[in-house]
Structure formats: C-alpha cells, structure tokens
Design an enzyme around this catalytic site. Structure first.
Site, PDB file in Angstrom:
ATOM      1  N   TRP A   1       0.816  -9.908 -11.404  1.00 49.87           N
ATOM      2  CA  TRP A   1       1.937 -10.729 -11.900  1.00 49.87           C
ATOM      3  C   TRP A   1       1.903 -11.055 -13.398  1.00 49.87           C
ATOM      4  CZ3 TRP A   1      -1.558 -13.707  -8.662  1.00 49.87           C
ATOM      5  CH2 TRP A   1      -1.537 -13.275  -7.333  1.00 49.87           C
TER       6      TRP A   1
ATOM      7  N   LYS B   1       0.006  -0.670  -3.058  1.00 47.05           N
ATOM      8  CA  LYS B   1       0.213  -1.825  -3.951  1.00 47.05           C
ATOM      9  C   LYS B   1      -0.870  -2.824  -3.595  1.00 47.05           C
ATOM     10  CE  LYS B   1       3.635  -5.591  -4.280  1.00 47.05           C
ATOM     11  NZ  LYS B   1       5.068  -5.873  -4.007  1.00 47.05           N
TER      12      LYS B   1
ATOM     13  N   ASP C   1      -2.121  -6.505  -4.164  1.00 51.59           N
ATOM     14  CA  ASP C   1      -1.766  -7.852  -4.595  1.00 51.59           C
ATOM     15  C   ASP C   1      -3.050  -8.624  -4.928  1.00 51.59           C
ATOM     16  OD1 ASP C   1       0.189  -9.746  -5.089  1.00 51.59           O
ATOM     17  OD2 ASP C   1       1.184  -9.408  -3.172  1.00 51.59           O
TER      18      ASP C   1
ATOM     19  N   ARG D   1       2.218  -4.779 -12.326  1.00 50.39           N
ATOM     20  CA  ARG D   1       3.258  -5.795 -12.449  1.00 50.39           C
ATOM     21  C   ARG D   1       3.002  -6.602 -13.704  1.00 50.39           C
ATOM     22  NH1 ARG D   1       5.402  -7.911  -7.795  1.00 50.39           N
ATOM     23  NH2 ARG D   1       5.681  -9.845  -8.906  1.00 50.39           N
TER      24      ARG D   1
ATOM     25  N   ASP E   1       5.329  -3.093   2.536  1.00 51.61           N
ATOM     26  CA  ASP E   1       4.715  -4.194   1.777  1.00 51.61           C
ATOM     27  C   ASP E   1       3.976  -5.106   2.760  1.00 51.61           C
ATOM     28  OD1 ASP E   1       4.658  -6.688  -0.102  1.00 51.61           O
ATOM     29  OD2 ASP E   1       5.548  -5.159  -1.388  1.00 51.61           O
ATOM     30  N   ASP E   2       3.785  -6.346   2.385  1.00 56.34           N
ATOM     31  CA  ASP E   2       3.063  -7.324   3.205  1.00 56.34           C
ATOM     32  C   ASP E   2       3.735  -7.458   4.579  1.00 56.34           C
ATOM     33  OD1 ASP E   2       1.260  -9.275   3.837  1.00 56.34           O
ATOM     34  OD2 ASP E   2       1.844 -10.654   2.242  1.00 56.34           O
TER      35      ASP E   2
ATOM     36  N   ASP F   1       7.283 -12.732  -9.375  1.00 61.03           N
ATOM     37  CA  ASP F   1       8.179 -12.021  -8.461  1.00 61.03           C
ATOM     38  C   ASP F   1       9.627 -12.057  -8.935  1.00 61.03           C
ATOM     39  OD1 ASP F   1       5.933 -11.776  -6.961  1.00 61.03           O
ATOM     40  OD2 ASP F   1       6.831 -12.525  -5.105  1.00 61.03           O
TER      41      ASP F   1
HETATM   42  C1  GAL Z   1       3.553 -11.194  -3.926  1.00 57.73           C
HETATM   43  C2  GAL Z   1       4.042  -9.937  -4.601  1.00 57.73           C
HETATM   44  C3  GAL Z   1       5.343  -9.548  -3.945  1.00 57.73           C
HETATM   45  C4  GAL Z   1       5.115  -9.289  -2.471  1.00 57.73           C
HETATM   46  C5  GAL Z   1       4.457 -10.510  -1.842  1.00 57.73           C
HETATM   47  C6  GAL Z   1       4.017 -10.254  -0.404  1.00 57.73           C
HETATM   48  O1  GAL Z   1       2.373 -11.629  -4.515  1.00 57.73           O
HETATM   49  O2  GAL Z   1       4.205 -10.215  -5.975  1.00 57.73           O
HETATM   50  O3  GAL Z   1       5.898  -8.419  -4.584  1.00 57.73           O
HETATM   51  O4  GAL Z   1       4.302  -8.157  -2.298  1.00 57.73           O
HETATM   52  O5  GAL Z   1       3.319 -10.926  -2.571  1.00 57.73           O
HETATM   53  O6  GAL Z   1       3.432 -11.380   0.172  1.00 57.73           O
END
Ligand code: GAL
Length: 601
Positions: free
Chosen positions: A215, A170, A172, A230, A84-85, A234
């Site tokens: 989201w 993924k 965002d 999504r 992920d990030d 979160d």
């Molecule tokens: C949010 C996302 C999370 C995660 C996060 C990382 O926007 O909904 O699941 O990926 O960013 O910064």
C-alpha cells in the site's frame, strides 16, 4: 509520506462469512501445466476483490473467465483471472497444509485453475506475508487466520505454483503490519518479500508474477522481488480516490522499468457500488492507468459491463501505450498555470519522433490548455492521434495545440513530429533515488509544492546516506559537448549539493535560496557524452536542499541567445540551428529567447 491503507470495511461487513472449516479436497501432484511464454508488459486481467470482496466461489470465478472470453476482453489482451482474498480454509494442524474454503470452493482450486487455463488464460492467487489475512482482521473471516505465507513460504509456493499451477500471486501485508493483525506481528517487508520471491523461484517456475501489496512504494529492493507493487491505499469507486491515487503516482516514473511496475490498484471501471465515476472520470481513470503503465486488472463483474465501458476497456490505442515495449511510465513534463498536468513518454523508440502524452485536468471546472510542443520536446509539423476517439486529427500543428479538457477529464494523444528536440527540463519528481521508500523515514520523499515547477518537489535527499541521492540517468545529448546545467532548489539555510556527471564530481555548490518556499538557482558548465548521461546530486555529510528541477541546455543554444538582442534578430539568424544547437538544413529552425523557445516558419 503515505499513510497505511484502509480497507473497504463496509463492503467486507456486507459479506456473509461461513462459520465452519472443513478439509479441502486433495491437492493432486500434477505438474504445473502452464506453457505460457514470458512477456513483460504490465499485468492485464481481472481480479475478484473490487466487486466480490470475500464473497467468491467457484461459479463466480469460472463465470468471469467465461465473460473475459465471450466479451472479447481476452482478444484485447486481458489474460489473468485472479482470485483475491476469501478462498482460505485454515491449515491442517499436523501437516500445515493450506486448506481451501469448504463452502465457497468445495471442490478446491485445481479444477478452477485448469478451467482458466483451458480458456487460454492465466490464473492468479492471493496470500499474505504474515500469518493472517486482511480479511481475517478487517472482515472477521476467521478462516483467514494462520493461513498467510509466514513460516510456510515453500510449502505454500509449491502448492500454488507446482501443484495447482497458478501463474500470478498478490501478496498482501496485513499479517506483517501490526496495525492490521490481532497478533500485532511486525515483519520486515524487504526480508519477507525477498524470501517469498526465492520460494517462488525454488518451485522452478520462472514465469510467475508477484504483486507486492504493501500500500505504499516499498523501496527499490522491490525490483528484485516483484513484478509490480501497490503504491497507495485501496482504491474506491469514487473520484476522490482516483484523483488521490493519481496525485501519488505522477512523480513515480523513475521507479518503473521493464517488468517492474507501480501498481495504482485494480480498476473501478464498471463497478457499480460506491459513488460511481462519471464518463469523463472513468476515461481519466482508465486512460491514465494505461499511460502510467499500471497493471490493468478489471475489478467489476464483467458480465454486467455496459457497451461504453466495454469499449473503453478494449481501447486498443490506450492498451498499446500500456503494453508498449519501451515499458515506460509517462513522466511529469509540466503543470500548466491553470492546474493541469502534462504527462509524456516515448513509445516504440527511445528519443524518436513519436511520443504519447496526456493532458490531465483534476480540477472541478473545464480548462483550456495550450500545449507548447517544445515542452514535450517536439517541433515542426506535429501530427496528433486522439487515443480516446481513435482518430487522427486532420490538422498538422506547428508550435502549439489548444484544447479544452473537461472537469476531471483527460486527453491522450500520440504525437508524431518532424523534429525531436533534446529535453531541457528534468523535474525533481522525475528523478530517481536508490534509497527511496515510502515505508521508511529519512529518505527521499516527493511532495506537492504549488510554488515549484511541475507542482512537486523532492526533499529529504542526502542526510549522510550515499544511496539517498537524486539522479537522472536519461539526460540525452545527440552529439555530446558543452552544456549549461541550472539547478532549481529550495533551501532556507546553507546546504551543499555535490554535482556528479557520469560518475565524476563536477562541483560542490553552496546553496541558500532564502526560504523554504522560495526556489533559487545556480548554474554550472558541464560536458555531456553523446547518448544518455547521468546527473546525480548528492550529499554524504548532510542534507541536500529540497529540489525543484534541473535544466540542461546546450551551450550552442545559449551562445546564440546571449549574442543577439531581439527576437526578430534571433529569428532571422537562427534559421540554421535547432533547439539543441545542432546545425540543421531545415529552414524552420528552432530558436530560444529569454527562456522561451520559438519555431521559425
Ligand atoms: C487489502 C488489499 C486489497 C484486497 C484486500 C483483501 O489489503 O489492499 O486489494 O486484496 O486486502 O482483504
């Protein structure tokens, strides 16, 4: 309408962030090595965010790939390891080439992808539809600035999917949503995600799955761009979060289909920060994610999984519901008078005798639920298999099944019945609107309404938008013929419903239920074809009333009910009819009286 998500800021703040960015090692030109065949079930695997947030590195990711194999989660179907990030390291100022974080991933990502592939697993990556990542804005990770896909779609997709060999992404949207980025960049979701999907296609890879992370349900256009999207803010490791996400997904079954899934967010099973879930809450979380066909991305440190949680995550019966090849999300069949939800879906065969159902109790006290099998379209001698205990119940049930469901708990069963009935109740919250979107105003919205059956209603339908209809394309009739359609609506003024059956206009109904919290009904006769029929409610010159449900009942059944006065008389004379009005030689015919259905034993 859902609000924009909040990030787990506390978690991000706790993460130590590096200050300097260096050149990433060279990315090789090696072609993508993946030879995996395409499958279409919701994505299963692990993702780094829920536990590690921005604090990821090579050994964390490789260690989780090892754990997925050694804990036999791979054997249970989990096959993605998703970064992920937190891996970004800026961009080369001259070439625009994306760089990888110099201290978290000093050797770059290619070796990690190869390592994941060498374990027979797939590798996932993360990016943003705008310039900046969520971590750059909410977590102060400056290496996440300017690294999103915007203006680099093809360059980055070539790197991710051709050079590095990732299999999943993924995407965002903090960088495209002005509330979440310093630049206040405001981008159009449909345009951005469609362009990114095209860039992925241009790489020649056909097996890459994109998760749209905006989201909230973005719109039905997402079917053409993503594999999942999504639907909520979160997730957090708290019961409040699980309950809220469920409440916002109970009405979304019409927006799930093969290769197109509502993503209820990564799993919190086994996550140890926050207010960890109780055993019952954890079972509800995982079991409902399974029957609702959400992607199943484990979010904990798999090395630390307790035996109980590991056993739950590997529960074959629940996973089978999630990966069932009808690819359906359970729909809301009923809200019980004591506040529990009955969710049901076909498995293995459409309109067959086998169905999976859940009884979900979001209340703070345990509830006893008596399920009438007719409410999930089953009759006669029903066998039940408990998906949590993985055991068949010894008894066979006739009309009803009574069970106590603990507070915040869920029971999930596979039922196999001798008789499959035609569905009569279609809740508005199981209807589909082409115009539905939760990031746009003036289009169909589903909202909780205690006075409505199912506990939800659909509103903002019509409004001169021809796509903003409400429709059920799965009105199934075994033999076709004459049916009575009852429409349950809510309207404090006079509005029109144009009723279409299989694309033909049947009637324009003028509706006023005498209040915005009062359900009115209108009935009309329709003809159905054998098999699946489509009933559409539309108004292209004004708003429709809010909708509660439609009932579709065979006229043969109604003739029997209308013609005979007492229950016992019906029971005697109805022995050769089933609930759909079909003649049956089964002496245990199903009869209907005063809106109640009985099985004659
Ligand atoms: C949010 C996302 C999370 C995660 C996060 C990382 O926007 O909904 O699941 O990926 O960013 O910064």
């Amino acid at each position: 309408m859902k609000t924009i998500k909040t990030l787990c800021v506390a978690l991000l703040a706790a993460v130590a962030l590096p200050t300097a960015a260096e050149e990433a090692p060279n990315i090789t030109d090696e072609a993508a090595a993946s030879t995996d065949t395409i499958d279409y079930g919701p994505t299963m695997g692990w993702s780094s965010w829920n536990t590690f947030a921005l604090n990821i590195n090579e050994s964390t990711i490789k260690g989780q790939a090892d754990a997925m194999v050694s804990k036999k989660l791979k054997d249970a179907g989990y096959n993605h390891i998703n970064i992920d990030d937190g891996y970004f390291g800026g961009r080369d100022k001259t070439t625009g080439q994306l760089k990888i974080h110099p201290t978290r991933f000093p050797k770059g990502l290619k070796g990690i992808v190869d390592y994941i592939h060498s374990k027979g697993l797939k590798a996932g990556i993360y990016s943003d539809g705008g310039y900046n990542t969520c971590g750059s804005y909410h977590g102060g990770d400056t290496t996440g600035e300017g690294v999103g896909l915007y203006k680099h779609d093809q360059q980055d997709c070539d790197m991710f999917f051709k050079d590095l060999g990732f299999d999943f992404i993924k995407v965002d949207f903090c960088g495209g949503d002005p509330v979440h980025n310093k630049d206040r960049l405001d981008l159009d979701e449909k345009q951005r995600y469609t362009a990114i999907a095209q860039a992925i296609k241009n790489t020649g890879r056909k097996d890459v799955r994109m998760n749209i992370c905006r989201w909230a349900y973005p719109g039905t256009w997402a079917d053409d761009a993503g594999f999942s999207w999504r639907t909520t803010q979160d997730i957090q490791p708290t019961w409040a979060s699980i309950k809220d996400i469920l409440a916002q997904n109970l009405y979304m079954s019409a927006y799930c289909s093969k290769g197109h899934y509502n993503d209820m967010d990564m799993l919190e099973v086994g996550v140890s920060w926050g207010t960890p879930l109780t055993t019952e809450e954890t079972k509800t979380h995982f079991g409902m994610w399974c029957i609702m066909n959400s992607p199943l991305l484990i979010g904990c440190n798999m090395k630390d999984l307790s035996t109980t949680n590991l056993t739950l995550l590997k529960n074959k019966d629940l996973i089978a519901l999630n990966q069932d090849t009808l690819y359906q999300q359970a729909y809301l069949a009923q809200k019980t008078s004591n506040g529990c939800y009955i969710m049901v879906k076909d498995i293995e065969k459409r309109y067959g005798n086998k169905r999976a159902f859940a009884i979900y109790n979001p209340n703070d006290a345990s509830k006893t639920v008596t399920l009438n099998f007719k409410d999930i379209d089953l009759a006669d001698s029903v066998k039940l298999h408990d998906c949590f205990t993985k055991k068949n119940l010894t008894e066979k049930y006739l009309d009803t099944y009574k069970v106590s469901v603990p507070a915040h708990g869920t029971k999930i069963y596979v039922a196999e019945a001798q008789t499959r009935l035609e569905r009569t109740r279609y809740e508005a919250e199981t209807g589909y609107s082409k115009a539905y979107s939760e990031i746009q105003g003036n289009v169909c919205q589903y909202s909780e309404a205690a006075f409505c059956s199912g506990g939800y209603k659909a509103g903002y339908i019509g409004g001169s938008n021809k796509d903003n209809y409400l429709e059920w394309s799965n009105v199934y009739s075994q033999e076709g013929g004459d049916y009575q359609l009852t429409i349950g609506y809510i309207c404090g003024e006079t509005r029109t419903i144009n009723v279409y059956v299989n694309s033909k206009k049947v009637k324009a109904l003028s509706c006023n239920s005498g209040g915005w919290e009062k359900v009115g009904t209108q009935k009309l006769d329709i003809k159905l074809e054998p098999g699946e029929n489509t009933i559409r409610l539309v108004n292209t010159s004004g708003w429709l009333p809010d909708m509660d449900y439609i009932d579709v009942v065979s006229k043969k059944v109604i003739a029997r009910v209308d013609g005979i006065g007492t229950d016992s008389a019906i029971r005697q004379s109805a022995a050769t009819y089933d609930l759909s009005g079909r003649k049956t030689s089964n002496a245990k015919g199903v009869v209907i009286s005063n809106g109640k259905k009985y099985i004659k034993h």
